[in-house]
Design an enzyme around this catalytic site. Structure first.
Site, PDB file in Angstrom:
ATOM      1  N   ARG A 368       0.845  -1.192   0.000  1.00  8.79           N
ATOM      2  CA  ARG A 368       0.000   0.000   0.000  1.00  8.79           C
ATOM      3  C   ARG A 368       0.875   1.235   0.000  1.00  8.79           C
ATOM      4  NH1 ARG A 368      -4.593  -2.135   4.280  1.00  8.79           N
ATOM      5  NH2 ARG A 368      -5.074  -4.006   3.077  1.00  8.79           N
ATOM      6  N   GLN A 386      -0.753 -10.000   5.684  1.00 11.58           N
ATOM      7  CA  GLN A 386      -1.955 -10.205   6.495  1.00 11.58           C
ATOM      8  C   GLN A 386      -2.182 -11.691   6.720  1.00 11.58           C
ATOM      9  OE1 GLN A 386      -4.594  -8.202   3.629  1.00 11.58           O
ATOM     10  NE2 GLN A 386      -5.076  -6.772   5.264  1.00 11.58           N
ATOM     11  N   ASP A 388      -4.750 -13.369   6.358  1.00  9.14           N
ATOM     12  CA  ASP A 388      -6.021 -12.988   5.756  1.00  9.14           C
ATOM     13  C   ASP A 388      -6.881 -14.226   5.492  1.00  9.14           C
ATOM     14  OD1 ASP A 388      -7.800 -11.195   4.791  1.00  9.14           O
ATOM     15  OD2 ASP A 388      -6.703 -10.709   2.954  1.00  9.14           O
ATOM     16  N   HIS A 390     -10.966 -15.317   3.825  1.00  8.09           N
ATOM     17  CA  HIS A 390     -12.279 -14.957   3.294  1.00  8.09           C
ATOM     18  C   HIS A 390     -13.190 -16.149   3.430  1.00  8.09           C
ATOM     19  CE1 HIS A 390      -9.604 -11.915   1.597  1.00  8.09           C
ATOM     20  NE2 HIS A 390     -10.630 -11.128   1.867  1.00  8.09           N
ATOM     21  N   LYS A 470     -17.544  -3.172   9.524  1.00  2.15           N
ATOM     22  CA  LYS A 470     -16.503  -4.017  10.112  1.00  2.15           C
ATOM     23  C   LYS A 470     -16.419  -3.896  11.623  1.00  2.15           C
ATOM     24  CE  LYS A 470     -12.987  -0.529   9.298  1.00  2.15           C
ATOM     25  NZ  LYS A 470     -11.571  -0.277   9.361  1.00  2.15           N
ATOM     26  N   HIS A 516     -14.603 -11.071   5.568  1.00  2.00           N
ATOM     27  CA  HIS A 516     -13.154 -10.846   5.443  1.00  2.00           C
ATOM     28  C   HIS A 516     -12.632 -10.732   6.862  1.00  2.00           C
ATOM     29  CE1 HIS A 516     -13.604  -8.713   1.345  1.00  2.00           C
ATOM     30  NE2 HIS A 516     -14.834  -8.773   1.806  1.00  2.00           N
TER      31      HIS A 516
HETATM   32 ZN   LIG Z   1     -10.703  -9.115   2.102  1.00  2.00          ZN
END
Ligand SMILES: [Zn+2]
Ligand SMILES: [Zn+2]
Length: 646
Positions: A368, A386, A388, A390, A470, A516
């Site tokens: 980023r 991350q 991460d 899903h 979120k 997420h």
């Molecule tokens: Zn995501």
């Protein structure tokens, strides 16, 4: 605590505070607007009295201190131009154009002058003026003129809520009826400079006007101000503690990671010591994901920009992305998020309701674009990984999946003895995609999940992601600081944009919902937080080196090696310190590196098959049989104990 009182239309804030017996009043809040104590609220209005220990009271007092500092600078440095001076967390700053950067000596002089101004107990007086008059008052102050000219925008001094046109308010400091200082300001302020009880100037640095590198470089002075000398001393102590724990400084001392200038700001490289901490946390994460029914996947670091057009990231998130690369006529981008790739995995075949929930997880590195000025070591970086995942599920499964993610968070963080300590529910932002109906569904799922998980939370209106609301979870570290780590989002929109489907019992086509979630958040950031939380003294299971064997003399090296071999069989990360240093130097060195256990071996130990265990803090324990120590430390590591056993 602030008190609320109903106004009768005749009394000002001073009188109302007295009536409410509010101690140390500073300002008022009437109908959501902040006012000076001199303000007379209309009859029937509810006036909240702001006192010195309210968060808002501290903010007002700190901003008032910024005015005092600016007055001191203008007094001491004729020709100085002043720009803006807002309150910030725990303090304030003010930016000046002066002919040289401020030195520590300058700061001392300014502080002394500020003390004089405080002693004089100058009054803060508000006046509302016409634009022309404001331009006249500040004619020698180009930054103030620029603010006045831009008053229709977001500038300080603009009061768009009062009346039709913008009202320009100024605050004068006066003593014995004489003007000592004037500033363009929305207010409110403390009634007099005597209300400023304890402050300190901390440092100065260059700062571009309006944060824009094409504009002049100004000199910024940072300060802190508190309601009492004790509160100030407490803060300065916390600051000192925080400096000792700085993960950049400790990263150097413990040889964990670095940021070579050749790589570019905000992108770390991981040395062996840091990498083993990181690998240990990654292994834990992978293991727990498998246990909880997640399927691991891998996705690339770059991909065609088409993907990000469909997802909406280029529209809504483009400013935070690295610029596009042209490869054979196609645009490619470094991924700022992993979601679209996981969506493509979902979409790679026909899905039925029996496949759901489908949980795809990845330690995904994202890139980023952060301005170099805001980069802060591992805490705010340009590249990070991350943990991460899903989760693709049916609508009726969303709340269960959110609750399961919160439980997962709890189990994961128990291993380091942290949080959840503060939870926020962030709702639809002004710039977002999707229909009201889908947002309502997504937003309704979150409070249900939080309540079922037994978490108290606050609401951050408009702070959600562009595709969904979120949950943000913060943890509180050893010195009381909060860190945002985990995020869990409910998303009814990306599945729509990508046309995701599954076949339901009755053969109909349905759209799945996505959750997420990242629990460490960014692994780099999480390690930065852990380094600061533990001040580098990791629990044994995370420590890069878990034990060091220190032979007393050369003739004990053989035995030291035997001890080390024994520990290695229990997969303990062990080293031998057979350097020429004195015993005292060796111990100090290992303590500085925060190694959990030093094992000191000499004649006595070699003969009995024991070690002297010296933990990094606490008492030495002699005559511990080597097998006992090996079993104990192995157990401590397997249990991922937060505290040392010895
Ligand atoms: Zn995501
Ligand atoms: Zn002001």
């Amino acid at each position: 605590m602030s008190a609320t009182i109903v106004a009768d239309g005749t009394k000002d804030g001073f009188a109302l505070a007295k009536e409410a017996s509010a101690s140390a009043p500073l300002a008022l809040v009437v109908d959501g607007k902040q006012r000076d104590l001199g303000y007379v609220p209309p009859e029937g209005a509810e006036a909240e009295i702001v006192t010195t220990t309210d968060p808002l009271g501290r903010e007002i007092m700190r901003h008032s201190t910024a005015h005092v500092m600016a007055q001191a600078v203008l007094n001491l440095y004729p020709g100085a131009k002043y720009s803006i001076g807002p309150p910030i967390e725990d303090g304030f700053y003010y930016d000046f154009e002066v002919d040289h950067p401020f030195t520590p000596d300058d700061l001392e002089k300014i502080e002394a002058e500020m003390k004089r101004i405080v002693k004089e107990n100058q009054r803060f007086e508000r006046a509302e003026v016409e634009r022309d008059e404001a331009l006249e008052i500040f004619k020698d102050q180009p930054y103030k003129v620029e603010i006045i000219e831009g008053v229709a925008s977001d500038a300080e001094g603009a009061d768009r809520d009062a009346g039709e046109g913008p009202v320009i308010s100024v605050y004068r400091n006066t003593a014995n009826g004489e003007e000592r200082y004037v500033d363009l300001c929305r207010g409110p302020h403390v009634p007099g400079t005597g209300r400023i009880k304890a402050f300190k100037l901390l440092r100065s640095s260059g700062a571009y006007w309006r944060g824009d590198e094409t504009k002049p470089m100004l000199q910024r002075i940072y300060g802190t101000a508190w309601e009492s000398k004790d509160a100030l001393a407490g803060y300065l102590h916390r600051l000192e503690e925080a400096e000792k724990r700085d993960h950049r400084k400790l990263g150097r001392e413990l040889d964990l990671y670095s940021w070579p200038p050749e790589v570019g700001p905000g992108i770390a490289i991981w040395h062996p010591n840091g990498a083993i901490v990181r690998k240990t946390l990654e292994d834990l994460s992978r293991e727990m994901h498998l246990e909880r029914g997640y399927d691991p996947v891998f996705t690339p670091h770059i991909g065609k920009s088409t993907l990000w057009e469909i997802s909406g990231h280029l529209d809504f998130y483009g400013e935070s992305m690295f610029p596009q690369m042209d490869i054979e006529g196609s645009n490619y981008v470094a991924k700022p998020m992993n979601c679209p790739f996981h969506i493509l995995i979902y979409r790679s075949k026909t899905r039925s309701y029996r496949d759901l929930p489908l949980r795809l997880s990845e330690l995904g590195t994202v890139y980023r674009y952060e301005r170099s000025g805001v980069i802060a070591g591992l805490l705010r970086a340009r590249g990070f990984t991350q943990d991460d995942a899903h989760i693709f599920c049916r609508q009726d499964q969303v709340v269960d999946e959110l609750v399961a993610a919160i439980d997962f968070f709890r189990a994961l963080y128990a291993t380091v003895g942290l949080g959840p300590d503060r939870v926020r529910f962030s709702t639809r932002p002004p710039k977002s995609v999707g229909s009201d109906e889908l947002w309502d569904l997504a937003e309704a799922s979150i409070p249900k999940a939080l309540e079922r998980a037994g978490l108290e939370y606050s609401v951050d209106e408009g702070d959600g992601a562009f595709y969904g609301p979120k949950i943000d979870i913060d943890v509180r570290d050893a010195i009381g600081r909060y860190w945002q780590v985990a995020t869990i989002q409910a998303d009814f929109l990306l599945p729509d944009r990508f046309g995701l489907e599954y076949t339901d019992h009755d053969g109909s086509r349905q759209q799945p919902v996505m959750v997420h979630r990242a629990l460490y958040g960014s692994i780099e950031r999480f390690i930065g937080v852990l380094v600061e939380h533990f001040a580098g003294a990791f629990p044994t299971w995370l420590a890069p080196v878990q034990a060091v064997v220190i032979p007393i003399a050369d003739r004990h090296v053989d035995y030291a090696q035997k001890v080390a071999e024994n520990l290695k069989r229990s997969t303990v990360r062990v080293e031998i310190d057979d350097s020429d240093n004195t015993m005292g130097a060796k111990i100090r060195n290992q303590q500085m590196h925060k190694v959990p256990y030093m094992l000191i071996v000499g004649d006595d130990e070699a003969e009995k098959g024991t070690v002297s265990v010296r933990p990094r803090s606490g008492e030495e324990r002699r005559d511990v049989p080597i097998d006992d120590f090996a079993a104990t430390i192995a157990d401590e590591i397997t249990r991922r104990a937060v505290d040392l056993t010895y």
